[in-house]
Design a protein around this motif. Structure first.
Motif, PDB file in Angstrom:
ATOM      1  N   GLU A   1      -8.504 -87.894 -68.597  1.00  4.48           N
ATOM      2  CA  GLU A   1      -8.677 -87.731 -67.145  1.00  4.48           C
ATOM      3  C   GLU A   1      -9.158 -86.317 -66.808  1.00  4.48           C
ATOM      4  O   GLU A   1      -9.006 -85.404 -67.617  1.00  4.48           O
ATOM      5  CB  GLU A   1      -7.321 -87.930 -66.453  1.00  4.48           C
ATOM      6  CG  GLU A   1      -7.145 -89.243 -65.738  1.00  4.48           C
ATOM      7  CD  GLU A   1      -8.039 -89.426 -64.525  1.00  4.48           C
ATOM      8  OE1 GLU A   1      -8.608 -88.427 -64.026  1.00  4.48           O
ATOM      9  OE2 GLU A   1      -8.172 -90.567 -64.059  1.00  4.48           O
ATOM     10  N   ASP A   2      -9.693 -86.150 -65.598  1.00  3.84           N
ATOM     11  CA  ASP A   2     -10.036 -84.796 -65.143  1.00  3.84           C
ATOM     12  C   ASP A   2      -9.364 -84.448 -63.814  1.00  3.84           C
ATOM     13  O   ASP A   2      -9.490 -83.316 -63.349  1.00  3.84           O
ATOM     14  CB  ASP A   2     -11.551 -84.639 -64.970  1.00  3.84           C
ATOM     15  CG  ASP A   2     -12.048 -85.357 -63.736  1.00  3.84           C
ATOM     16  OD1 ASP A   2     -11.748 -86.565 -63.597  1.00  3.84           O
ATOM     17  OD2 ASP A   2     -12.710 -84.719 -62.905  1.00  3.84           O
TER      18      ASP A   2
ATOM     19  N   ASP B   1     -15.908 -90.630 -63.900  1.00  5.95           N
ATOM     20  CA  ASP B   1     -16.511 -89.490 -63.196  1.00  5.95           C
ATOM     21  C   ASP B   1     -15.740 -88.205 -63.447  1.00  5.95           C
ATOM     22  O   ASP B   1     -14.547 -88.120 -63.159  1.00  5.95           O
ATOM     23  CB  ASP B   1     -16.568 -89.764 -61.684  1.00  5.95           C
ATOM     24  CG  ASP B   1     -17.656 -90.765 -61.331  1.00  5.95           C
ATOM     25  OD1 ASP B   1     -18.830 -90.479 -61.605  1.00  5.95           O
ATOM     26  OD2 ASP B   1     -17.318 -91.834 -60.801  1.00  5.95           O
ATOM     27  N   GLY B   2     -16.408 -87.206 -64.004  1.00  6.28           N
ATOM     28  CA  GLY B   2     -15.775 -85.917 -64.262  1.00  6.28           C
ATOM     29  C   GLY B   2     -15.154 -85.828 -65.650  1.00  6.28           C
ATOM     30  O   GLY B   2     -14.790 -84.744 -66.100  1.00  6.28           O
ATOM     31  N   THR B   3     -15.011 -86.985 -66.331  1.00 10.57           N
ATOM     32  CA  THR B   3     -14.400 -87.013 -67.670  1.00 10.57           C
ATOM     33  C   THR B   3     -15.452 -87.397 -68.715  1.00 10.57           C
ATOM     34  O   THR B   3     -15.711 -86.653 -69.656  1.00 10.57           O
ATOM     35  CB  THR B   3     -13.226 -88.011 -67.705  1.00 10.57           C
ATOM     36  OG1 THR B   3     -12.253 -87.604 -66.738  1.00 10.57           O
ATOM     37  CG2 THR B   3     -12.589 -88.050 -69.084  1.00 10.57           C
TER      38      THR B   3
ATOM     39  N   ASP C   1     -11.121 -92.249 -67.896  1.00  9.99           N
ATOM     40  CA  ASP C   1     -11.682 -92.093 -66.562  1.00  9.99           C
ATOM     41  C   ASP C   1     -13.190 -91.867 -66.746  1.00  9.99           C
ATOM     42  O   ASP C   1     -13.633 -91.448 -67.811  1.00  9.99           O
ATOM     43  CB  ASP C   1     -11.024 -90.863 -65.907  1.00  9.99           C
ATOM     44  CG  ASP C   1     -11.726 -90.451 -64.634  1.00  9.99           C
ATOM     45  OD1 ASP C   1     -11.838 -91.297 -63.729  1.00  9.99           O
ATOM     46  OD2 ASP C   1     -12.169 -89.284 -64.543  1.00  9.99           O
TER      47      ASP C   1
HETATM   48 MG   LIG Z   1     -12.432 -88.284 -62.605  1.00  9.47          MG
END
Ligand SMILES: [Mg+2]
Length: 225
Positions: free
Chosen positions: A170-171, A14-16, A12
């Motif tokens: 993933e996040d 965004d955020g990961t 993933d």
């Molecule tokens: Mg994400």
């Protein structure tokens, strides 16, 4: 694991890979200001990780036509990319080392993101990570968002690796659910703290960590044992 070359890692974005939440918040705030509509931190939290049309409908009801929703979504992404170019974006702690080590160990790697392709290209360029990924799957390649497994299944197919030999990083809860629905292993990272470790675990993550500095290739291999 007898043939390392037959394993894949699907990331993933965004955020990961990167923490771009503030850039997305700033872009939505600018759009809302132009429209003279409210956009608060709670609004952002309540819509985080969703697709742009869903966000606009959830916050502003039936105010906009399909065409306006598409235009506003594109404008928001342009603002986001302009801010990313201005401020720069760094990979999150442990990301670069794990990507390098997985490549060294023979893993084929992909991005599986619900963001538009232009965002993927920009982030991978800014973080100098583009050369590590053989396959990029973005918003344009799928019809169904996470928790549907489509984005990861398309990535596995293009990597030519069986889903059961893929690890997803993933996040988000929806992303973990998508990975597990696709029959893949999943490492969930709670760096941003948007979802919480308990929620990520109950979504089915095989391993939950605070950041990716905790993850070695051996630990990833154990998940397939
Ligand atoms: Mg994400």
């Amino acid at each position: 694991m007898e043939k390392t070359s037959a394993y894949g890692a699907i990331w993933d974005m965004d955020g990961t890979l990167v923490d771009t939440a503030e850039l997305h918040f700033a872009a939505w705030s600018a759009i809302a200001k132009e429209l003279n509509l409210p956009f608060s931190r709670p609004d952002f939290a309540a819509t985080f990780g969703k697709r742009n049309p869903e966000i606009l409908r959830q916050l502003y009801g039936n105010r906009f036509s399909e065409k306006e929703i598409a235009e506003l979504g594109e404008k928001k992404e342009e603002y986001y990319r302009a801010a990313a170019r201005r401020q720069g974006v760094e990979p999150l702690p442990g990301v670069k080392a794990l990507i390098e080590n997985l490549r060294q160990a023979g893993f084929k790697q992909a991005i599986g993101s619900s963001a538009p392709r232009a965002n993927l290209d920009l982030i991978l360029r800014l973080t100098e990570l583009a050369s590590f990924f053989e396959v990029l799957v973005s918003m344009e390649d799928t019809q169904r968002g996470k928790p549907d497994p489509q984005v990861f299944l398309v990535a596995a197919q293009r990597l030519k690796i069986s889903p059961s030999h893929c690890i997803v990083v993933e996040d988000a809860v929806a992303g973990v659910q998508a990975a597990k629905a696709g029959g893949m292993k999943c490492i969930a990272v709670d760096f941003g703290g948007h979802h919480g470790q308990a929620a990520l675990r109950s979504a089915g993550a095989d391993l939950v960590v605070k950041n990716l500095e905790e993850v070695t290739v051996d630990r990833v291999r154990q998940l397939f044992a």
